[in-house]
Design a protein around this motif. Structure first.
Motif, mmCIF file in Angstrom:
data_model
loop_
_atom_site.group_PDB
_atom_site.id
_atom_site.type_symbol
_atom_site.label_atom_id
_atom_site.label_comp_id
_atom_site.label_asym_id
_atom_site.label_seq_id
_atom_site.Cartn_x
_atom_site.Cartn_y
_atom_site.Cartn_z
ATOM 1 N N MET A 74 -3.351 -6.601 0.434
ATOM 2 C CA MET A 74 -2.624 -5.364 0.702
ATOM 3 C C MET A 74 -1.168 -5.575 0.331
ATOM 4 S SD MET A 74 -2.318 -3.261 4.286
ATOM 5 C CE MET A 74 -4.065 -2.826 4.274
ATOM 6 N N GLY A 75 -0.582 -4.520 -0.216
ATOM 7 C CA GLY A 75 0.828 -4.592 -0.540
ATOM 8 C C GLY A 75 1.484 -3.233 -0.457
ATOM 9 N N ILE A 76 2.796 -3.264 -0.386
ATOM 10 C CA ILE A 76 3.607 -2.057 -0.473
ATOM 11 C C ILE A 76 4.681 -2.374 -1.504
ATOM 12 C CG2 ILE A 76 5.023 -0.348 0.706
ATOM 13 C CD1 ILE A 76 3.621 -1.122 3.330
ATOM 14 N N LEU A 77 4.564 -1.760 -2.664
ATOM 15 C CA LEU A 77 5.491 -1.982 -3.766
ATOM 16 C C LEU A 77 6.193 -0.681 -4.103
ATOM 17 C CD1 LEU A 77 3.327 -4.218 -6.120
ATOM 18 C CD2 LEU A 77 5.261 -4.924 -4.697
ATOM 19 N N GLU A 78 7.517 -0.730 -4.100
ATOM 20 C CA GLU A 78 8.326 0.431 -4.441
ATOM 21 C C GLU A 78 7.879 1.676 -3.677
ATOM 22 O OE1 GLU A 78 8.114 0.318 -8.709
ATOM 23 O OE2 GLU A 78 9.435 -1.423 -8.784
ATOM 24 N N GLY A 79 7.523 1.448 -2.395
ATOM 25 C CA GLY A 79 7.169 2.551 -1.513
ATOM 26 C C GLY A 79 5.743 3.058 -1.649
ATOM 27 N N GLU A 80 4.873 2.321 -2.335
ATOM 28 C CA GLU A 80 3.474 2.746 -2.455
ATOM 29 C C GLU A 80 2.557 1.659 -1.917
ATOM 30 O OE1 GLU A 80 0.239 4.826 -5.391
ATOM 31 O OE2 GLU A 80 2.287 4.528 -6.105
ATOM 32 N N ILE A 81 1.664 2.058 -0.998
ATOM 33 C CA ILE A 81 0.731 1.117 -0.388
ATOM 34 C C ILE A 81 -0.559 1.069 -1.202
ATOM 35 C CG2 ILE A 81 -0.288 2.843 1.176
ATOM 36 C CD1 ILE A 81 -0.406 0.568 3.314
ATOM 37 N N GLY A 82 -1.101 -0.124 -1.316
ATOM 38 C CA GLY A 82 -2.389 -0.322 -1.962
ATOM 39 C C GLY A 82 -3.127 -1.436 -1.249
ATOM 40 N N TYR A 83 -4.436 -1.362 -1.236
ATOM 41 C CA TYR A 83 -5.204 -2.378 -0.524
ATOM 42 C C TYR A 83 -6.634 -2.423 -1.021
ATOM 43 C CZ TYR A 83 -6.077 1.882 2.170
ATOM 44 O OH TYR A 83 -6.357 3.177 2.540
ATOM 45 N N ALA A 84 -7.257 -3.558 -0.762
ATOM 46 C CA ALA A 84 -8.664 -3.762 -1.079
ATOM 47 C C ALA A 84 -9.232 -4.701 -0.023
ATOM 48 C CB ALA A 84 -8.817 -4.381 -2.467
ATOM 49 N N VAL A 85 -10.437 -4.404 0.426
ATOM 50 C CA VAL A 85 -11.135 -5.231 1.411
ATOM 51 C C VAL A 85 -12.531 -5.511 0.875
ATOM 52 C CG1 VAL A 85 -12.019 -5.329 3.783
ATOM 53 C CG2 VAL A 85 -9.793 -4.283 3.332
ATOM 54 N N ALA A 86 -12.995 -6.747 1.035
ATOM 55 C CA ALA A 86 -14.329 -7.136 0.573
ATOM 56 C C ALA A 86 -15.410 -6.379 1.351
ATOM 57 C CB ALA A 86 -14.531 -8.638 0.733
ATOM 58 N N PRO A 87 -16.459 -5.920 0.666
ATOM 59 C CA PRO A 87 -17.505 -5.126 1.334
ATOM 60 C C PRO A 87 -18.100 -5.722 2.602
ATOM 61 C CG PRO A 87 -17.770 -4.966 -1.023
ATOM 62 C CD PRO A 87 -16.677 -5.998 -0.778
ATOM 63 N N TYR A 110 13.251 -1.931 4.075
ATOM 64 C CA TYR A 110 13.663 -1.130 2.918
ATOM 65 C C TYR A 110 14.200 0.229 3.368
ATOM 66 C CZ TYR A 110 11.037 -4.724 0.544
ATOM 67 O OH TYR A 110 10.588 -5.937 0.110
ATOM 68 N N GLY A 111 14.985 0.845 2.537
ATOM 69 C CA GLY A 111 15.544 2.153 2.829
ATOM 70 C C GLY A 111 14.665 3.296 2.361
ATOM 71 N N TRP A 112 13.400 3.035 2.172
ATOM 72 C CA TRP A 112 12.485 4.066 1.688
ATOM 73 C C TRP A 112 12.373 5.197 2.702
ATOM 74 C CZ3 TRP A 112 8.484 -0.299 0.889
ATOM 75 C CH2 TRP A 112 8.803 -1.038 -0.258
ATOM 76 N N GLY A 113 12.419 6.434 2.220
ATOM 77 C CA GLY A 113 12.237 7.594 3.085
ATOM 78 C C GLY A 113 10.785 7.833 3.431
ATOM 79 N N GLU A 114 9.887 7.262 2.621
ATOM 80 C CA GLU A 114 8.455 7.404 2.880
ATOM 81 C C GLU A 114 7.701 6.307 2.154
ATOM 82 O OE1 GLU A 114 7.281 11.260 1.437
ATOM 83 O OE2 GLU A 114 7.332 10.634 -0.651
ATOM 84 N N VAL A 115 6.482 6.087 2.603
ATOM 85 C CA VAL A 115 5.519 5.244 1.905
ATOM 86 C C VAL A 115 4.383 6.167 1.507
ATOM 87 C CG1 VAL A 115 3.862 3.336 2.138
ATOM 88 C CG2 VAL A 115 6.161 3.132 3.133
ATOM 89 N N VAL A 116 3.951 6.061 0.259
ATOM 90 C CA VAL A 116 2.889 6.917 -0.250
ATOM 91 C C VAL A 116 1.667 6.079 -0.592
ATOM 92 C CG1 VAL A 116 4.516 8.627 -1.142
ATOM 93 C CG2 VAL A 116 3.714 6.792 -2.643
ATOM 94 N N GLY A 117 0.542 6.752 -0.734
ATOM 95 C CA GLY A 117 -0.690 6.093 -1.144
ATOM 96 C C GLY A 117 -1.594 7.084 -1.823
#
Length: 172
Positions: A74-87, A110-117
């Motif tokens: 899982m990561g949050i890069l430049e205000g965008e979250i992404g993730y993967a979990v094994a089945p 971070y000074g991000w106003g929001e996190v998106v996904g």
């Protein structure tokens, strides 16, 4: 960047040593097809590239570890979250548990106003994760899925800093 812990997981910043576990995670076709950038079959060189340290100014990426097993990433890069979990670990709440810790870190750092996904429309489980975390719907967009080789509709979500703060205060 330090390791983070939850009740059940250790979140460790990715490093080249995580190359094989990440390759194993992304070798599940049902995982790769829910991402935008991973190919099927999983590519060893791409996995090694994804295990390089991230410029901390951009955000962070962590491996999700249960004991000695990488159960996800899982990561949050430049205000965008992404993730993967094994089945084998789907439905156990690991994504939600890890995301809470990473959102705490992101909004504190971070000074991000929001996190998106973004979530492909055929991935309702990931939509539920974001909704449980307080993310709200935004207009759908389209994106290219490398694993599927096609452009797909993506449901977009956002968690504003103000909403995050109000939810954290309400949880205290």
């Amino acid at each position: 960047m330090d390791d983070l812990r939850t009740d059940r997981l250790t979140l460790r910043p990715v490093s080249p040593a995580d190359h094989e576990p990440l390759l194993a995670l992304m070798s599940w076709p049902e995982v790769a097809r829910m991402t935008g950038s991973w190919p099927i079959p999983a590519d060893r060189d791409f996995a090694l590239e994804r295990c390089q340290r991230i410029d901390p100014a951009r955000g962070f990426v962590f491996g999700l570890w249960r004991g000695s097993e990488m159960v996800g990433q899982m990561g949050i890069l430049e205000g965008e979250i992404g993730y993967a979990v094994a089945p084998p670990h789907w439905g156990q709440g690991y994504a939600t548990e890890a995301a809470q810790v990473l959102l705490d870190r992101a909004f504190a750092t971070y000074g991000w106003g929001e996190v998106v996904g973004g979530v492909w429309l055929d991935n309702p489980a990931s939509m539920r994760v974001l909704q449980k975390l307080g993310f709200e719907n935004r207009p759908d967009t389209v994106g290219f899925c490398k694993a599927r080789g096609e452009t797909l509709l993506s449901r977009r979500f956002a968690l504003t800093r103000a909403r995050y703060d109000s939810l954290r205060i309400g949880a205290a």
